[in-house]
Design a protein around this motif. Structure first.
Motif, PDB file in Angstrom:
ATOM      1  N   LYS A 187       2.676  -1.731   2.070  1.00  0.00           N
ATOM      2  CA  LYS A 187       3.917  -2.498   2.039  1.00  0.00           C
ATOM      3  C   LYS A 187       3.574  -3.917   1.630  1.00  0.00           C
ATOM      4  CE  LYS A 187       7.885  -3.915   4.748  1.00  0.00           C
ATOM      5  NZ  LYS A 187       8.539  -3.893   6.051  1.00  0.00           N
ATOM      6  N   SER A 195      -0.364   2.075   8.125  1.00  0.00           N
ATOM      7  CA  SER A 195       0.457   1.038   7.510  1.00  0.00           C
ATOM      8  C   SER A 195      -0.435  -0.128   7.112  1.00  0.00           C
ATOM      9  CB  SER A 195       1.526   0.575   8.505  1.00  0.00           C
ATOM     10  OG  SER A 195       2.236  -0.518   7.977  1.00  0.00           O
ATOM     11  N   ARG A 226       0.048   3.902   3.672  1.00  0.00           N
ATOM     12  CA  ARG A 226       1.334   3.367   3.198  1.00  0.00           C
ATOM     13  C   ARG A 226       1.202   1.866   3.020  1.00  0.00           C
ATOM     14  NH1 ARG A 226       5.716   6.628   6.859  1.00  0.00           N
ATOM     15  NH2 ARG A 226       5.256   8.684   6.013  1.00  0.00           N
ATOM     16  N   GLU A 270      -1.946   9.409   5.420  1.00  0.00           N
ATOM     17  CA  GLU A 270      -1.421   8.701   4.251  1.00  0.00           C
ATOM     18  C   GLU A 270      -1.549   7.198   4.462  1.00  0.00           C
ATOM     19  OE1 GLU A 270       2.671   8.268   1.605  1.00  0.00           O
ATOM     20  OE2 GLU A 270       2.726   9.311   3.506  1.00  0.00           O
ATOM     21  N   GLY A 293       0.833   5.824  -0.485  1.00  0.00           N
ATOM     22  CA  GLY A 293       2.271   5.710  -0.687  1.00  0.00           C
ATOM     23  C   GLY A 293       2.678   4.253  -0.551  1.00  0.00           C
ATOM     24  N   PHE A 294       3.954   3.988  -0.788  1.00  0.00           N
ATOM     25  CA  PHE A 294       4.472   2.628  -0.706  1.00  0.00           C
ATOM     26  C   PHE A 294       5.688   2.593   0.209  1.00  0.00           C
ATOM     27  CE2 PHE A 294       2.255   2.800  -4.745  1.00  0.00           C
ATOM     28  CZ  PHE A 294       1.484   1.657  -4.670  1.00  0.00           C
ATOM     29  N   GLU A 295       5.822   1.513   0.941  1.00  0.00           N
ATOM     30  CA  GLU A 295       6.998   1.277   1.782  1.00  0.00           C
ATOM     31  C   GLU A 295       7.767   0.124   1.187  1.00  0.00           C
ATOM     32  OE1 GLU A 295       6.279   0.626   5.913  1.00  0.00           O
ATOM     33  OE2 GLU A 295       4.859   2.271   6.056  1.00  0.00           O
ATOM     34  N   LYS A 296       9.018   0.108   1.477  1.00  0.00           N
ATOM     35  CA  LYS A 296       9.859  -0.988   1.011  1.00  0.00           C
ATOM     36  C   LYS A 296      10.065  -1.965   2.125  1.00  0.00           C
ATOM     37  CE  LYS A 296      14.017  -2.050  -1.364  1.00  0.00           C
ATOM     38  NZ  LYS A 296      13.842  -2.588  -2.606  1.00  0.00           N
TER      39      LYS A 296
END
Length: 112
Positions: free
Chosen positions: A83, A41, A81, A79, A109-112
């Motif tokens: 944010k 993250s 991620r 991955e 990837g992307f987190e909201k």
């Protein structure tokens, strides 16, 4: 005309309901699924501060961490991620993504 259509229908109707046998591969119950890697993250605050798995990190430390992740084979890479807050400038996000790409990080990837 109706008789011709009836005959055509009687000839083609049995062909439409013809069964086709397909041999699909079956799952092997003896194969164990390997544990997926824990994703990383990366939080980007609006002031540009970075947090790697909830720990503050500088730009130089980020580059080093991304180099470590990018040095692994693609199937062994966790991955990344990202944010970002809604008010984070796009330039900061683009710089982080470009740095990850330059260090050969494949899974982003992307987190909201």
């Amino acid at each position: 005309m109706m008789l011709v259509l009836l005959i055509i229908f009687m000839i083609t109707a049995p062909m439409l309901s013809h069964n086709i046998r397909i041999d699909l591969p079956q799952p092997n119950p003896n194969v164990q699924q390997e544990n997926p890697l824990e994703p990383i993250s990366l939080v980007i605050k609006e002031d540009g501060s970075l947090y790697w798995n909830d720990s503050p990190i500088s730009d130089l430390e980020l580059a080093a961490q991304l180099a470590v992740v990018g040095a692994k084979p693609e199937d062994a890479q966790p991955e990344l991620r990202i944010k970002a807050t809604d008010t984070t400038r796009y330039e900061i996000l683009a710089t982080v993504m470009a740095e990850a790409k330059s260090k050969n990080v494949k899974k982003i990837g992307f987190e909201k």
